[in-house]
Design a protein around this motif. Sequence first.
Motif, PDB file in Angstrom:
ATOM      1  N   THR A 260      23.249  81.815 110.954  1.00  0.00           N
ATOM      2  CA  THR A 260      22.630  82.287 112.184  1.00  0.00           C
ATOM      3  C   THR A 260      21.107  82.319 112.190  1.00  0.00           C
ATOM      4  O   THR A 260      20.510  82.552 113.245  1.00  0.00           O
TER       5      THR A 260
ATOM      6  N   ILE B 140      20.643  83.950 119.033  1.00  0.00           N
ATOM      7  CA  ILE B 140      20.861  82.666 119.694  1.00  0.00           C
ATOM      8  C   ILE B 140      21.805  81.770 118.897  1.00  0.00           C
ATOM      9  O   ILE B 140      22.378  80.821 119.426  1.00  0.00           O
ATOM     10  N   LEU B 141      21.988  82.075 117.600  1.00  0.00           N
ATOM     11  CA  LEU B 141      22.908  81.303 116.757  1.00  0.00           C
ATOM     12  C   LEU B 141      24.066  82.155 116.245  1.00  0.00           C
ATOM     13  O   LEU B 141      24.708  81.804 115.254  1.00  0.00           O
TER      14      LEU B 141
ATOM     15  N   LEU C  65      11.985  75.003 117.828  1.00  0.00           N
ATOM     16  CA  LEU C  65      12.915  75.914 118.481  1.00  0.00           C
ATOM     17  C   LEU C  65      13.201  75.534 119.930  1.00  0.00           C
ATOM     18  O   LEU C  65      13.985  76.198 120.610  1.00  0.00           O
TER      19      LEU C  65
ATOM     20  N   ARG D 254      14.990  73.207 120.776  1.00  0.00           N
ATOM     21  CA  ARG D 254      16.387  72.729 120.828  1.00  0.00           C
ATOM     22  C   ARG D 254      17.368  73.845 121.181  1.00  0.00           C
ATOM     23  O   ARG D 254      18.510  73.579 121.565  1.00  0.00           O
ATOM     24  N   TYR D 255      16.958  75.101 121.018  1.00  0.00           N
ATOM     25  CA  TYR D 255      17.863  76.217 121.305  1.00  0.00           C
ATOM     26  C   TYR D 255      17.737  76.584 122.781  1.00  0.00           C
ATOM     27  O   TYR D 255      16.954  77.451 123.173  1.00  0.00           O
ATOM     28  N   ASP D 256      18.532  75.882 123.583  1.00  0.00           N
ATOM     29  CA  ASP D 256      18.390  75.989 125.034  1.00  0.00           C
ATOM     30  C   ASP D 256      19.675  76.383 125.746  1.00  0.00           C
ATOM     31  O   ASP D 256      19.733  76.415 126.974  1.00  0.00           O
TER      32      ASP D 256
ATOM     33  N   TYR E 161      24.265  73.891 121.469  1.00  0.00           N
ATOM     34  CA  TYR E 161      25.056  74.782 120.626  1.00  0.00           C
ATOM     35  C   TYR E 161      24.403  76.148 120.655  1.00  0.00           C
ATOM     36  O   TYR E 161      23.297  76.321 121.157  1.00  0.00           O
ATOM     37  N   GLY E 162      25.123  77.133 120.128  1.00  0.00           N
ATOM     38  CA  GLY E 162      24.592  78.487 120.139  1.00  0.00           C
ATOM     39  C   GLY E 162      24.937  79.221 121.424  1.00  0.00           C
ATOM     40  O   GLY E 162      25.762  78.785 122.228  1.00  0.00           O
TER      41      GLY E 162
ATOM     42  N   THR F 109      18.887  82.330 128.572  1.00  0.00           N
ATOM     43  CA  THR F 109      19.410  82.117 127.216  1.00  0.00           C
ATOM     44  C   THR F 109      18.346  82.427 126.170  1.00  0.00           C
ATOM     45  O   THR F 109      18.592  83.147 125.189  1.00  0.00           O
ATOM     46  N   ARG F 110      17.148  81.915 126.369  1.00  0.00           N
ATOM     47  CA  ARG F 110      16.093  82.102 125.375  1.00  0.00           C
ATOM     48  C   ARG F 110      15.574  83.543 125.375  1.00  0.00           C
ATOM     49  O   ARG F 110      15.220  84.076 124.334  1.00  0.00           O
TER      50      ARG F 110
END
Length: 496
Positions: free
Chosen positions: A89, A94-95, A325, A327-329, A333-334, A349-350
């Motif tokens: 994580t 977020i993960l 970071l 990519r965490y959208d 995934y996540g 989300t962010r």
Amino acid sequence: MSDLTSMTLAQARDALRQRKVSATELTDAHLAAMEAARPLNAFVLETTAEARVMAARSEDRLRGGEAGPLEGIPVGVKDMFCTAGVRTTASSRILETFVPTYESTVTANLWRDGAVMLGKLNNDEFAMGSSNETSCFGPVVSPWRRRGSDTKLVPGGSSGGSAAAVAAELCLGATGTDTGGSIRQPAAFNGIVGMKPTYGRCSRYGVIAYASSLDQAGPFGRTVRDAAILLRSMAGFDPKDTTSVDRPVGDYEAAVGRSVKGMKIGIPKEYRMPGMPADIERLWDRGAEQLKAAGAEIVEVSLPHAKYALAAYYIVAPAEASSNLARYDGVRYGVRVPGRDIIDMYEKTRRAGFGPEVRRRIMIGTYVLSAGYYDAYYLRAQKVRTLVRRDFETCFADGVNAILAPATPSPAFGIGEKSSGDPVEMYLNDVFTVTVNLAGLPGLAVPGGLDAQGLPLGLQLIGRPFDEETLFSLGEVIEQATGRLKPEKWWTGARP
């Protein structure tokens, strides 16, 4: 059972090979210690079933004479390393649902050599922090306490769970990542050994990225020898990492105990800062005397651009974090938080997935990379980085074998003591360590003694590129003079 957890990694390795203890017994002892130490919050996931299966396989290999270098050794893994089929994580919401289908190269190397995974260790969210207070799982509590005080202390960061677990005898070694001091600072705070290898020495494949040009994996051990043993397994060329360097891996353990006579050790005059605590000054001077007594020559050196390193680091690292970071959208995934449209979904989300410190660094990084500010901030910081590296190159060209400096500007502080709202107060904890990452050099943190409050203080040895062996030789000298530091096990009522 407690005797099994108090061994060093080297002692446990020998006991396993001599059949004085089984891999299952050793693993079960550490699993019991982990259960008793849950108040420390060092582990975010305990892989009990997997550990017992791995230990049983190690027993088969030990019986069959096919033991690897780490056969049956229980270790912990910082939650920045992807582990196939095991939740990973980065200690971020977020993960929180992410289970990798692949293994990081560093952990794959450890399992190849027979190590047993006890679980995933707590860290600052996305490795952004110096105290392990930014984790979505809550702060790690240091196994150390000030003399006569019950105040809960930070273990350092970002690899706080790794350092606390090794110091508290919950595992025989652990992995960490070091972007600006995240191995060396928590090692110093916990009275153990931490090695940040040369950039490119250990593969970054499968390690969740914070700042790609600065991140480097490395080991935590209770002794210099333990760290050397772990690094030999962790290191090596990896074609899956384009920054991995194709050079032979040295016999790091053989360097432990090697003579340091005739080596030239530099003391950077710029590191003697106004207001430095007297305990740190004494520690530094004592370390220099210990190396001198072993036959090394102590010389003053200059690193004139070191004073700009912290500012440059806190431009370069957030800039790379902003990119990594992105990519965490909520799409790939996540965690995903539904929104009215895709932009609203991204924002929600962010906002929900990232903690305040991660959001702060993303915003700083985005700002310094934006049009009109790139040249003024990011490009200038990269020029400072070049000058910092050149300072070290000049020292080494003059015959200096390694540089000795404090690892931290203070001992461990209380949880919440530096949460004043001024992030710079926390960032100053990295003042002695960030130069090493900017220059891509190896750095070793070793215990130097205790301060007036009974807390560990660490020294840092900085070496030439890919000359980790010299650092292990020098670190052993300081370790032998200092002795092993162990906290009282207040969480169990036991004493060291």
